[in-house]
Design an enzyme around this catalytic site. Sequence first.
Site, short mmCIF file in Angstrom:
data_model
loop_
_atom_site.label_atom_id
_atom_site.label_comp_id
_atom_site.label_asym_id
_atom_site.label_seq_id
_atom_site.Cartn_x
_atom_site.Cartn_y
_atom_site.Cartn_z
N LYS A 118 49.89 49.97 36.63
CA LYS A 118 50.84 49.47 37.64
C LYS A 118 50.20 48.86 38.88
CE LYS A 118 53.90 49.51 35.80
NZ LYS A 118 53.97 48.73 34.50
N GLY B 188 48.94 45.69 38.65
CA GLY B 188 48.96 44.24 38.45
C GLY B 188 48.15 43.81 37.22
N HIS C 182 42.45 50.81 31.11
CA HIS C 182 42.91 51.63 32.25
C HIS C 182 41.95 52.80 32.48
CE1 HIS C 182 46.60 49.53 32.83
NE2 HIS C 182 47.21 49.95 31.75
N SER D 229 55.82 51.95 41.66
CA SER D 229 55.86 51.16 40.44
C SER D 229 55.71 52.06 39.21
CB SER D 229 54.74 50.12 40.48
OG SER D 229 54.81 49.26 39.38
N GLY E 160 57.36 42.83 41.74
CA GLY E 160 56.16 42.06 42.06
C GLY E 160 55.99 41.80 43.55
P1 A3P Z 1 56.33 46.51 40.78
O1 A3P Z 1 56.79 47.64 39.92
O2 A3P Z 1 55.98 46.94 42.16
O3 A3P Z 1 57.26 45.36 40.77
P2 A3P Z 1 50.88 46.46 35.64
O4 A3P Z 1 50.91 45.04 35.18
O5 A3P Z 1 49.51 46.95 35.92
O6 A3P Z 1 51.66 47.31 34.73
O7 A3P Z 1 51.57 46.46 37.07
C1 A3P Z 1 52.95 46.22 37.16
C2 A3P Z 1 53.28 45.70 38.54
O8 A3P Z 1 52.86 44.33 38.66
C3 A3P Z 1 54.77 45.71 38.76
O9 A3P Z 1 54.96 45.96 40.15
C4 A3P Z 1 55.15 44.31 38.33
O10 A3P Z 1 56.39 43.87 38.80
C5 A3P Z 1 54.01 43.53 38.93
N1 A3P Z 1 53.82 42.21 38.31
C6 A3P Z 1 54.00 41.87 37.01
N2 A3P Z 1 53.74 40.59 36.82
C7 A3P Z 1 53.38 40.07 38.01
C8 A3P Z 1 53.02 38.75 38.45
N3 A3P Z 1 52.97 37.73 37.61
N4 A3P Z 1 52.72 38.60 39.75
C9 A3P Z 1 52.78 39.63 40.63
N5 A3P Z 1 53.12 40.88 40.27
C10 A3P Z 1 53.43 41.11 38.97
#
Ligand code: A3P
Length: 323
Positions: free
Chosen positions: A68, A70, A127, A157, A291
């Site tokens: 989570k 990014g 991870h 998140s 995001g």
């Molecule tokens: P939020 O839950 O705060 O929205 P991971 O990809 O490691 O699982 O992390 C997920 C987080 O990255 C989520 O945060 C998600 O919405 C965000 N996310 C996914 N795609 C993204 C993008 N293209 N740009 C920025 N943030 C993104």
Amino acid sequence: SSKITSESLQKYIDEISGLPKGNGWSPSSDLYLYKGFWFYPHFLPGAMYARDHFQAQPNDIFLCSPMKTGSTWLKSLSFLIATRSSKFDDSTGPLRTMVPHDCIPFLEFGEYYSTPTGPKTPLFASHLPYTCLPKSIIDSGCKIVYLCRDPKDTYVSLWHYFRNALASMKPGQEDMFVSIEEGFEYFCNGVSSQGPYWDHVLGYWKASLERPQKILFLKYEDMKMETEACVKKLAEFFGCPFSIEEERDGIVQEIIKFCSFESLSNLKVNKTGKQMRGDQSMENSLYFRKGKVGDWRNYLSAEMGERLDNIMEEKLSGSGLTF
Ligand code: A3P
């Protein structure tokens, strides 16, 4: 697609059953303490198999991150950076039809044994904490990109992700998932998937200080604020910097635009597609929530935020790293 035999799987299941257990935030799973970090059990056989068998090639590049922070975004950007051709065309690429996680395999999920369907890249994701990476990755001098994020946003998140995943895969069970306050207590005590969070971050931070040419340390917040600089840094780090012509032709901007939250989350595959997880299917849309930077304020009190900040400050003190 995994090549873990039932025999070695049984060996790993036995190894896992001997590990200390911790609260997994919901009645459906415990966490297990492996090499100083908490893991859900489905992460572990793949991690142990990689520990015992993964042979890194010197040119392999690893995209490492706690959950989570990014990872999906980093995978998409990295995939396009590594596979771009001189004529960038985002209409036909694998990211149009595959969830980013299927374009770059996770080391610990065993998928790396199957033949990749898309263009071949030297990229893997993980991870795993630094100290849990297979030894050959370090010994081979592989490059590693590490991505982390403000712990408050990461927690919020994470909480939503697991809760929504439960609702998607085992409808009704989300009611038994911890409250956001209770989960926060666990997170602050280090009891979270791949936690303690600060130890995950510190492991890679220290390694990046020791081997700066091999480990690129990034933060989600910087990627949001200075996306272009980060994308160029990634391309240089991968050994395929953007040429003057590419920059002039706007390739950097096109990649950034394609991988933006709005663009990626609105692709059909990510909006309505599903992925099989064992015998259950999970919606790809769970990887895309808001995001945004600072969304924690909508869920945690200022006091809770301050408390986690203080914990991080104390744990990271003297390291030179701050959030
Ligand atoms: P939020 O839950 O705060 O929205 P991971 O990809 O490691 O699982 O992390 C997920 C987080 O990255 C989520 O945060 C998600 O919405 C965000 N996310 C996914 N795609 C993204 C993008 N293209 N740009 C920025 N943030 C993104």
